[in-house]
Motif scaffolding. Structure first.
Motif, PDB file in Angstrom:
ATOM      1  N   TYR A  73       0.788  -1.037   0.067  1.00  0.00           N
ATOM      2  CA  TYR A  73      -0.089   0.343  -0.094  1.00  0.00           C
ATOM      3  C   TYR A  73       0.805   1.316  -0.017  1.00  0.00           C
ATOM      4  CZ  TYR A  73      -4.278  -2.984   0.576  1.00  0.00           C
ATOM      5  OH  TYR A  73      -5.095  -3.620   0.655  1.00  0.00           O
ATOM      6  N   GLY A  74       2.180   1.242   0.059  1.00  0.00           N
ATOM      7  CA  GLY A  74       3.146   2.348   0.049  1.00  0.00           C
ATOM      8  C   GLY A  74       3.152   2.870  -1.367  1.00  0.00           C
ATOM      9  N   LYS A  75       2.739   2.287  -2.241  1.00  0.00           N
ATOM     10  CA  LYS A  75       2.669   2.807  -3.553  1.00  0.00           C
ATOM     11  C   LYS A  75       1.294   3.089  -3.966  1.00  0.00           C
ATOM     12  CE  LYS A  75       6.422  -0.248  -5.167  1.00  0.00           C
ATOM     13  NZ  LYS A  75       6.937  -1.349  -6.045  1.00  0.00           N
ATOM     14  N   THR A  76       0.031   2.627  -3.235  1.00  0.00           N
ATOM     15  CA  THR A  76      -1.273   3.085  -3.503  1.00  0.00           C
ATOM     16  C   THR A  76      -1.926   4.131  -3.066  1.00  0.00           C
ATOM     17  OG1 THR A  76      -2.107   1.221  -2.575  1.00  0.00           O
ATOM     18  CG2 THR A  76      -1.459   0.862  -4.746  1.00  0.00           C
ATOM     19  N   LEU A  77      -1.284   4.215  -1.534  1.00  0.00           N
ATOM     20  CA  LEU A  77      -1.953   5.310  -0.500  1.00  0.00           C
ATOM     21  C   LEU A  77      -0.823   6.387  -0.336  1.00  0.00           C
ATOM     22  CD1 LEU A  77      -4.027   2.730   1.768  1.00  0.00           C
ATOM     23  CD2 LEU A  77      -4.807   4.442   0.306  1.00  0.00           C
ATOM     24  N   HIS A  78      -1.314   7.407   0.079  1.00  0.00           N
ATOM     25  CA  HIS A  78      -0.485   8.513   0.461  1.00  0.00           C
ATOM     26  C   HIS A  78      -0.384   8.487   2.011  1.00  0.00           C
ATOM     27  CE1 HIS A  78      -0.330  10.666  -3.527  1.00  0.00           C
ATOM     28  NE2 HIS A  78      -1.786  10.323  -3.579  1.00  0.00           N
ATOM     29  N   SER A  79       0.491   8.686   2.594  1.00  0.00           N
ATOM     30  CA  SER A  79       0.699   8.829   4.067  1.00  0.00           C
ATOM     31  C   SER A  79       1.559  10.049   4.701  1.00  0.00           C
ATOM     32  CB  SER A  79       1.677   7.509   4.442  1.00  0.00           C
ATOM     33  OG  SER A  79       2.907   7.478   3.973  1.00  0.00           O
ATOM     34  N   VAL A  80       1.342  10.152   5.977  1.00  0.00           N
ATOM     35  CA  VAL A  80       1.996  11.292   6.448  1.00  0.00           C
ATOM     36  C   VAL A  80       1.871  10.833   8.113  1.00  0.00           C
ATOM     37  CG1 VAL A  80      -0.108  12.679   7.197  1.00  0.00           C
ATOM     38  CG2 VAL A  80       1.970  13.675   6.801  1.00  0.00           C
ATOM     39  N   SER A  81       2.880  11.459   8.810  1.00  0.00           N
ATOM     40  CA  SER A  81       2.795  11.214  10.273  1.00  0.00           C
ATOM     41  C   SER A  81       1.870  11.915  11.025  1.00  0.00           C
ATOM     42  CB  SER A  81       4.261  11.729  10.938  1.00  0.00           C
ATOM     43  OG  SER A  81       5.432  10.903  10.077  1.00  0.00           O
ATOM     44  N   LEU A  82       1.430  11.221  12.042  1.00  0.00           N
ATOM     45  CA  LEU A  82       0.666  11.958  13.120  1.00  0.00           C
ATOM     46  C   LEU A  82       1.407  13.155  13.649  1.00  0.00           C
ATOM     47  CD1 LEU A  82      -1.464   9.205  14.850  1.00  0.00           C
ATOM     48  CD2 LEU A  82      -1.886  10.214  12.614  1.00  0.00           C
ATOM     49  N   ASP A  83       0.733  14.069  14.511  1.00  0.00           N
ATOM     50  CA  ASP A  83       1.367  15.241  15.119  1.00  0.00           C
ATOM     51  C   ASP A  83       0.959  15.219  16.611  1.00  0.00           C
ATOM     52  OD1 ASP A  83       2.551  17.517  15.920  1.00  0.00           O
ATOM     53  OD2 ASP A  83       1.252  18.962  14.885  1.00  0.00           O
ATOM     54  N   PRO A  84       1.748  14.791  17.463  1.00  0.00           N
ATOM     55  CA  PRO A  84       3.292  14.177  17.387  1.00  0.00           C
ATOM     56  C   PRO A  84       2.981  12.766  16.688  1.00  0.00           C
ATOM     57  CG  PRO A  84       2.698  13.893  19.736  1.00  0.00           C
ATOM     58  CD  PRO A  84       1.382  14.759  19.128  1.00  0.00           C
ATOM     59  N   PRO A  85       4.388  12.432  16.142  1.00  0.00           N
ATOM     60  CA  PRO A  85       4.568  11.037  15.633  1.00  0.00           C
ATOM     61  C   PRO A  85       3.889   9.886  16.512  1.00  0.00           C
ATOM     62  CG  PRO A  85       6.368  12.264  15.018  1.00  0.00           C
ATOM     63  CD  PRO A  85       5.625  13.145  15.950  1.00  0.00           C
ATOM     64  N   LEU A  86       3.122   8.740  16.147  1.00  0.00           N
ATOM     65  CA  LEU A  86       2.888   7.631  16.989  1.00  0.00           C
ATOM     66  C   LEU A  86       3.718   6.520  16.736  1.00  0.00           C
ATOM     67  CD1 LEU A  86      -0.984   6.574  17.493  1.00  0.00           C
ATOM     68  CD2 LEU A  86       1.066   4.882  17.476  1.00  0.00           C
ATOM     69  N   ILE A  87       4.445   6.211  17.826  1.00  0.00           N
ATOM     70  CA  ILE A  87       5.483   5.283  17.736  1.00  0.00           C
ATOM     71  C   ILE A  87       4.938   3.707  18.451  1.00  0.00           C
ATOM     72  CG2 ILE A  87       7.913   4.644  18.204  1.00  0.00           C
ATOM     73  CD1 ILE A  87       7.564   6.931  16.327  1.00  0.00           C
ATOM     74  N   GLU A  88       5.136   2.933  17.850  1.00  0.00           N
ATOM     75  CA  GLU A  88       4.700   1.525  18.003  1.00  0.00           C
ATOM     76  C   GLU A  88       5.937   0.669  18.707  1.00  0.00           C
ATOM     77  OE1 GLU A  88       0.535   0.130  15.655  1.00  0.00           O
ATOM     78  OE2 GLU A  88       2.604   0.022  14.856  1.00  0.00           O
ATOM     79  N   THR A  89       5.947   0.029  19.789  1.00  0.00           N
ATOM     80  CA  THR A  89       7.281  -0.523  20.376  1.00  0.00           C
ATOM     81  C   THR A  89       6.724  -2.024  20.604  1.00  0.00           C
ATOM     82  OG1 THR A  89       7.986   1.309  21.380  1.00  0.00           O
ATOM     83  CG2 THR A  89       9.038  -0.431  21.896  1.00  0.00           C
ATOM     84  N   PHE A  90       7.820  -3.001  20.337  1.00  0.00           N
ATOM     85  CA  PHE A  90       7.327  -4.364  20.360  1.00  0.00           C
ATOM     86  C   PHE A  90       8.353  -5.095  21.075  1.00  0.00           C
ATOM     87  CE2 PHE A  90       5.906  -2.585  16.500  1.00  0.00           C
ATOM     88  CZ  PHE A  90       4.614  -3.286  16.264  1.00  0.00           C
ATOM     89  N   ALA A  91       7.912  -6.081  21.867  1.00  0.00           N
ATOM     90  CA  ALA A  91       8.782  -6.877  22.667  1.00  0.00           C
ATOM     91  C   ALA A  91       8.276  -8.275  23.044  1.00  0.00           C
ATOM     92  CB  ALA A  91       8.988  -6.255  24.126  1.00  0.00           C
ATOM     93  N   ILE A  92       9.325  -8.820  23.370  1.00  0.00           N
ATOM     94  CA  ILE A  92       8.989 -10.709  23.630  1.00  0.00           C
ATOM     95  C   ILE A  92       8.170 -10.767  24.966  1.00  0.00           C
ATOM     96  CG2 ILE A  92       9.537 -12.907  24.100  1.00  0.00           C
ATOM     97  CD1 ILE A  92       9.884 -12.325  21.330  1.00  0.00           C
TER      98      ILE A  92
END
Length: 304
Positions: free
Chosen positions: A252-271
């Motif tokens: 979808y990076g080629k078919t949809l336009h994208s922009v950051s949220l304000d402020p950017p929303l960061i997802e963090t992953f862990a085990i």
């Protein structure tokens, strides 16, 4: 009585002397003598008649011998029964993964099966909160999830990867500038994790931002997966907030336009695990491979 004492007894019986038993076992003769003495004390009988010519079994020793042989054999069988699992050549791995993990970690299972072709793999793809519940209740040994989640009953490992969740839309004007959450409440929205909207880590971040402004973020459409949200967004019906790497992995990076949220929303992953000290060897191997693959994701996708 210990298996060591039983084995010393059998070696002394076969060798006919403590000295020969010690030589066969590769230990000092007093060690063999001491362990057999402790075995006799434990049983409350004398097992050997000791003479200069060597050892002979007493009546009690003769009665004990077949049972000792059986104990030694069953001990060997018990040890052999888990050899394949211990050496990571057989067994089953049940592992949980956040819903979109199958897209960004598509190479994980093939890589694992290449390394351990006889280990059965069972991967459960679900919302991170749901994976946490399954690990907490011991239905899964471990999982990789987005944070934050309820930590009760879990051990949460170090963060392995962080990525940005961006706003996606078919119209370039809608993504001309970073989007504050207040603007999201005014736009048609489709969001994923319909079944876990109150507990999903990304939805929680969005809702917390809206609540701090005294607003409510109520999507027009809710679907179960990020892939589903992107598919709806691609029709032009609404915008969505999804992990940028997931959108890219799905094309979808080629078919949809994208922009950051304000402020950017960061997802963090862990085990996450319930008890990291009791994990099966196969699950430990899976965790090692997840850490390796997510390290590569960390190098490839930098948030912001």
């Amino acid at each position: 009585m210990t298996i060591l004492q039983v084995n010393y007894f059998l070696a002394a019986t076969a060798g006919g002397s403590l000295t020969q038993a010690a030589d066969e076992l590769g230990v000092a003769q007093p060690t063999v003598s001491e362990q057999i003495r402790k075995l006799e004390q434990s049983l409350g009988v004398v097992l050997f008649a000791r003479a200069k010519q060597g050892l002979t079994l007493t009546e009690a020793g003769q009665h004990f011998l077949p049972y000792a042989r059986r104990v030694a054999q069953e001990y060997e069988d018990a040890m052999a029964s888990v050899t394949g699992i211990r050496d990571r050549i057989e067994g089953t791995v049940s592992f949980g993964m956040f819903n979109s993990g199958q897209h960004v970690l598509a190479g994980l299972v093939p890589a694992f099966r290449t390394m351990y072709p006889n280990i059965h793999v069972r991967v459960i793809g679900a919302n991170s909160a749901q994976v946490a519940d399954m690990v907490r209740s011991n239905r899964l040994e471990a999982g990789v999830v987005a944070l934050p989640i309820e930590a009760r009953g879990l051990t949460i490992g170090d963060a392995l990867w962080s990525c940005e969740a961006a706003y996606f839309h078919t119209e370039s004007d809608a993504t001309a500038a970073p989007v504050p959450v207040a603007n999201l409440t005014l736009r048609p929205m489709v969001l994923a994790e319909s079944g876990w909207s109150q507990l999903d880590p990304t939805r929680r971040q969005l809702n917390d931002r809206a609540q701090k402004l005294g607003l409510s973020l109520t999507p027009d459409v809710e679907v179960e997966t990020p892939a589903g949200a992107l598919a709806v967004a691609a029709t032009g019906l609404a915008g969505t907030v999804v992990s940028a790497p997931v959108a890219e992995a799905l094309g979808y990076g080629k078919t949809l336009h994208s922009v950051s949220l304000d402020p950017p929303l960061i997802e963090t992953f862990a085990i996450i695990t319930r008890d990291p000290w009791s994990l099966s060897p196969g699950t430990k191997a899976m965790i090692e491979l997840v850490e390796e693959h997510m390290s590569k994701l960390h190098d490839e996708y930098q948030p912001g």
